[in-house]
Write a protein that holds these residues in place. Structure first.
Motif, PDB file in Angstrom:
ATOM      1  N   TYR A  84     -66.506  70.397  77.722  1.00  0.00           N
ATOM      2  CA  TYR A  84     -66.945  69.211  78.113  1.00  0.00           C
ATOM      3  C   TYR A  84     -67.577  68.110  76.910  1.00  0.00           C
ATOM      4  CZ  TYR A  84     -71.738  71.162  78.059  1.00  0.00           C
ATOM      5  OH  TYR A  84     -72.448  71.619  77.589  1.00  0.00           O
ATOM      6  N   HIS A  85     -67.192  66.980  76.808  1.00  0.00           N
ATOM      7  CA  HIS A  85     -67.958  66.217  75.894  1.00  0.00           C
ATOM      8  C   HIS A  85     -69.337  66.066  76.276  1.00  0.00           C
ATOM      9  CE1 HIS A  85     -68.876  62.764  73.661  1.00  0.00           C
ATOM     10  NE2 HIS A  85     -67.658  62.754  73.021  1.00  0.00           N
ATOM     11  N   PRO A  86     -70.233  65.995  75.204  1.00  0.00           N
ATOM     12  CA  PRO A  86     -71.729  65.905  75.503  1.00  0.00           C
ATOM     13  C   PRO A  86     -71.895  64.810  76.437  1.00  0.00           C
ATOM     14  CG  PRO A  86     -71.070  66.596  73.120  1.00  0.00           C
ATOM     15  CD  PRO A  86     -69.754  66.404  73.856  1.00  0.00           C
ATOM     16  N   CYS A  87     -71.109  63.617  76.262  1.00  0.00           N
ATOM     17  CA  CYS A  87     -71.671  62.623  77.262  1.00  0.00           C
ATOM     18  C   CYS A  87     -71.248  62.467  78.343  1.00  0.00           C
ATOM     19  CB  CYS A  87     -70.998  61.194  76.225  1.00  0.00           C
ATOM     20  SG  CYS A  87     -72.025  61.002  74.773  1.00  0.00           S
ATOM     21  N   THR A  88     -70.425  63.686  78.637  1.00  0.00           N
ATOM     22  CA  THR A  88     -69.911  63.940  80.257  1.00  0.00           C
ATOM     23  C   THR A  88     -71.191  63.638  81.254  1.00  0.00           C
ATOM     24  OG1 THR A  88     -68.169  65.185  79.556  1.00  0.00           O
ATOM     25  CG2 THR A  88     -68.670  65.223  81.845  1.00  0.00           C
ATOM     26  N   ASP A  89     -70.922  63.311  82.180  1.00  0.00           N
ATOM     27  CA  ASP A  89     -71.817  63.064  83.466  1.00  0.00           C
ATOM     28  C   ASP A  89     -72.404  64.522  83.684  1.00  0.00           C
ATOM     29  OD1 ASP A  89     -72.893  61.457  85.814  1.00  0.00           O
ATOM     30  OD2 ASP A  89     -72.167  63.331  86.760  1.00  0.00           O
ATOM     31  N   PRO A  90     -73.706  64.729  83.683  1.00  0.00           N
ATOM     32  CA  PRO A  90     -74.242  65.964  83.852  1.00  0.00           C
ATOM     33  C   PRO A  90     -73.923  66.486  85.263  1.00  0.00           C
ATOM     34  CG  PRO A  90     -76.037  64.642  83.093  1.00  0.00           C
ATOM     35  CD  PRO A  90     -74.863  63.685  83.279  1.00  0.00           C
ATOM     36  N   GLY A  91     -73.665  65.852  86.408  1.00  0.00           N
ATOM     37  CA  GLY A  91     -73.255  66.213  87.681  1.00  0.00           C
ATOM     38  C   GLY A  91     -71.847  66.812  87.653  1.00  0.00           C
ATOM     39  N   GLU A  92     -71.171  66.322  86.866  1.00  0.00           N
ATOM     40  CA  GLU A  92     -69.677  66.812  86.730  1.00  0.00           C
ATOM     41  C   GLU A  92     -69.660  68.323  86.051  1.00  0.00           C
ATOM     42  OE1 GLU A  92     -67.359  65.890  88.257  1.00  0.00           O
ATOM     43  OE2 GLU A  92     -68.130  63.934  89.006  1.00  0.00           O
ATOM     44  N   VAL A  93     -70.428  68.285  84.789  1.00  0.00           N
ATOM     45  CA  VAL A  93     -70.595  69.255  84.134  1.00  0.00           C
ATOM     46  C   VAL A  93     -71.292  70.650  84.999  1.00  0.00           C
ATOM     47  CG1 VAL A  93     -71.863  70.546  82.168  1.00  0.00           C
ATOM     48  CG2 VAL A  93     -71.211  68.280  82.018  1.00  0.00           C
ATOM     49  N   ASP A  94     -72.075  70.332  86.003  1.00  0.00           N
ATOM     50  CA  ASP A  94     -72.678  71.302  86.898  1.00  0.00           C
ATOM     51  C   ASP A  94     -71.648  71.710  87.844  1.00  0.00           C
ATOM     52  OD1 ASP A  94     -75.309  71.362  85.839  1.00  0.00           O
ATOM     53  OD2 ASP A  94     -75.984  69.693  87.259  1.00  0.00           O
ATOM     54  N   LYS A  95     -70.810  70.830  88.193  1.00  0.00           N
ATOM     55  CA  LYS A  95     -69.522  71.187  89.036  1.00  0.00           C
ATOM     56  C   LYS A  95     -68.496  72.073  88.558  1.00  0.00           C
ATOM     57  CE  LYS A  95     -69.746  67.027  92.521  1.00  0.00           C
ATOM     58  NZ  LYS A  95     -70.951  66.672  92.062  1.00  0.00           N
ATOM     59  N   MET A  96     -68.269  71.693  87.204  1.00  0.00           N
ATOM     60  CA  MET A  96     -67.426  72.438  86.562  1.00  0.00           C
ATOM     61  C   MET A  96     -68.111  73.755  86.253  1.00  0.00           C
ATOM     62  SD  MET A  96     -66.485  72.106  82.635  1.00  0.00           S
ATOM     63  CE  MET A  96     -68.126  72.772  82.011  1.00  0.00           C
ATOM     64  N   ARG A  97     -69.172  74.094  85.945  1.00  0.00           N
ATOM     65  CA  ARG A  97     -69.764  75.157  85.679  1.00  0.00           C
ATOM     66  C   ARG A  97     -69.855  76.027  86.638  1.00  0.00           C
ATOM     67  NH1 ARG A  97     -74.537  73.128  84.283  1.00  0.00           N
ATOM     68  NH2 ARG A  97     -74.195  73.149  82.057  1.00  0.00           N
ATOM     69  N   LYS A  98     -70.086  75.699  87.987  1.00  0.00           N
ATOM     70  CA  LYS A  98     -70.214  76.269  89.169  1.00  0.00           C
ATOM     71  C   LYS A  98     -68.771  77.009  89.472  1.00  0.00           C
ATOM     72  CE  LYS A  98     -71.478  76.700  94.080  1.00  0.00           C
ATOM     73  NZ  LYS A  98     -70.622  77.398  94.321  1.00  0.00           N
ATOM     74  N   VAL A  99     -67.751  76.185  89.277  1.00  0.00           N
ATOM     75  CA  VAL A  99     -66.384  76.404  89.641  1.00  0.00           C
ATOM     76  C   VAL A  99     -65.899  77.831  88.570  1.00  0.00           C
ATOM     77  CG1 VAL A  99     -63.927  76.049  89.738  1.00  0.00           C
ATOM     78  CG2 VAL A  99     -65.638  74.443  90.506  1.00  0.00           C
ATOM     79  N   VAL A 100     -66.251  77.591  87.474  1.00  0.00           N
ATOM     80  CA  VAL A 100     -65.724  78.565  86.455  1.00  0.00           C
ATOM     81  C   VAL A 100     -66.507  79.908  86.815  1.00  0.00           C
ATOM     82  CG1 VAL A 100     -65.633  79.041  83.941  1.00  0.00           C
ATOM     83  CG2 VAL A 100     -64.990  76.694  84.738  1.00  0.00           C
ATOM     84  N   ASN A 101     -67.832  79.428  86.834  1.00  0.00           N
ATOM     85  CA  ASN A 101     -68.794  80.950  86.974  1.00  0.00           C
ATOM     86  C   ASN A 101     -68.192  81.689  88.277  1.00  0.00           C
ATOM     87  OD1 ASN A 101     -71.096  81.521  85.206  1.00  0.00           O
ATOM     88  ND2 ASN A 101     -70.952  79.291  85.418  1.00  0.00           N
ATOM     89  N   ASP A 102     -67.757  80.955  89.397  1.00  0.00           N
ATOM     90  CA  ASP A 102     -67.568  81.747  90.667  1.00  0.00           C
ATOM     91  C   ASP A 102     -65.932  82.132  90.415  1.00  0.00           C
ATOM     92  OD1 ASP A 102     -69.837  81.136  91.676  1.00  0.00           O
ATOM     93  OD2 ASP A 102     -69.413  79.606  92.763  1.00  0.00           O
ATOM     94  N   CYS A 103     -65.075  81.792  89.303  1.00  0.00           N
ATOM     95  CA  CYS A 103     -63.654  82.108  89.493  1.00  0.00           C
ATOM     96  C   CYS A 103     -63.658  83.247  88.593  1.00  0.00           C
ATOM     97  CB  CYS A 103     -63.122  81.117  88.848  1.00  0.00           C
ATOM     98  SG  CYS A 103     -62.248  79.844  90.127  1.00  0.00           S
ATOM     99  N   ILE A 104     -64.137  83.210  87.594  1.00  0.00           N
ATOM    100  CA  ILE A 104     -63.923  84.534  86.476  1.00  0.00           C
ATOM    101  C   ILE A 104     -65.011  84.792  85.684  1.00  0.00           C
ATOM    102  CG2 ILE A 104     -63.170  82.479  84.898  1.00  0.00           C
ATOM    103  CD1 ILE A 104     -60.953  84.477  83.730  1.00  0.00           C
ATOM    104  N   PHE A 105     -65.203  86.184  85.390  1.00  0.00           N
ATOM    105  CA  PHE A 105     -66.223  86.736  84.682  1.00  0.00           C
ATOM    106  C   PHE A 105     -65.961  86.250  83.093  1.00  0.00           C
ATOM    107  CE2 PHE A 105     -67.815  89.936  81.669  1.00  0.00           C
ATOM    108  CZ  PHE A 105     -69.075  89.852  81.853  1.00  0.00           C
TER     109      PHE A 105
END
Length: 309
Positions: free
Chosen positions: A192-213
């Motif tokens: 993610y770009h450092p200027c990405t909306d923090p809420g979108e980064v949080d959503k991305m983080r949750k999906v990835v964490n829940d999908c794959i170790f």
């Protein structure tokens, strides 16, 4: 009286700078001690965590590519084995020396240098079709830390990389020379770009964490304002205007765990700038990716070849 006051002031300034220098020296010593302690802790932790899993997996499948088997051939590229910090007496890649050759430590790589983060595009009228970009085939190679590694692609997904692969998890910043090796082991890398909306980064983080170790999350300032998020697998990537949960899940299901060394189940040895280690929310061996994904959430992904740059 004035001369005495000036003398006292100069003495105080000199003492101040002496204290600052002493503090900096102490800080450097503490940082070195911290690295040594973390080295030992991570080594012991990974041994304890992985010992039973390696043995159980070996019992289930005698053909599994263990770390020892890979070191005999499959894990060796251009004469350099993976995952051996003491190779060439530690002069090849010990995970601590000459790291500036891959990253000079620039703040702009993990900090938004604009006045505000970019607003989310989630509710904008965007004419966007989820498209997977396939990279040209390349032979992987392990390159020691005495040589630079450069990529033709702005966002590389395949190619030469460092012998030590990173601990799975989220980083303050991780250079591509490290996460390319993670992709080779089947990991999904979320950028993610450092200027990405923090809420979108949080959503991305949750999906990835829940999908794959097996995952890496890191900022990457070469992404654009239109497409500030990217999900990568070995040889493939998808750029996103926002963290579309269904698209991220579909991409991970379709493309992750298909790297040439995906069956290597050991965690990495490199942890510089590591913030959080990956948590085993799904199978350690990632045999069932994105288990919470529903049938109605499936998305059709279009695949195109990478255009020459």
């Amino acid at each position: 009286m004035l001369k005495m006051s000036s003398f006292v002031t100069c003495l105080a300034v000199a003492q101040f700078y002496t204290l600052v220098t002493a503090y900096q020296d102490l800080e450097a010593e503490l940082d070195t001690l911290k690295r040594e302690i973390l080295d030992e802790l991570y080594s012991q932790e990974d041994y304890i965590i992985n010992k039973d899993k390696r043995e159980n997996q070996a019992d289930k499948d005698d053909s599994d590519n263990s770390h020892e088997q890979l070191a005999e051939g499959h894990g060796v590229h251009n004469g350099v084995p993976m995952g051996q910090p003491d190779f060439r007496h530690g002069t090849c890649d010990d995970g601590r020396t000459n790291l500036q050759i891959d990253w000079y430590g620039g703040k702009d790589d993990f900090t938004c240098m604009e006045h505000h983060h970019w607003p989310s595009q989630r509710h904008d009228d965007i004419n966007w079709e989820p498209t997977v970009i396939k990279s040209p085939t390349q032979m992987p190679a392990h390159i020691c830390m005495d040589q630079a590694i450069n990529y033709f692609e702005v966002i590389p997904t395949i190619g030469a990389h460092r012998p030590l692969w990173p601990v799975f998890g989220e980083y303050k910043y991780l250079p591509p020379q490290r996460w390319i090796h993670s992709l080779e082991h089947g990991a999904a890398v979320a950028l993610y770009h450092p200027c990405t909306d923090p809420g979108e980064v949080d959503k991305m983080r949750k999906v990835v964490n829940d999908c794959i170790f097996k995952h890496i999350i890191t900022p990457y300032q070469k992404l654009t304002k239109d497409m500030p998020i990217a999900i990568l697998a070995w040889g493939y990537k998808i750029l996103l205007p926002y963290a579309d949960e269904n698209v991220i899940q579909q991409f991970i299901r379709d493309y992750a765990m298909k790297g040439p060394e995906s069956r290597v189940n050991q965690n990495g040895q490199f942890y510089d700038q590591l913030i959080h280690r990956a948590v085993e929310r799904v199978s350690y061996h990632d045999s069932h990716l994105c288990p919470d994904m529903k049938e109605s959430d499936h998305v059709k992904l279009t695949e195109v070849n990478e255009e020459p740059q």
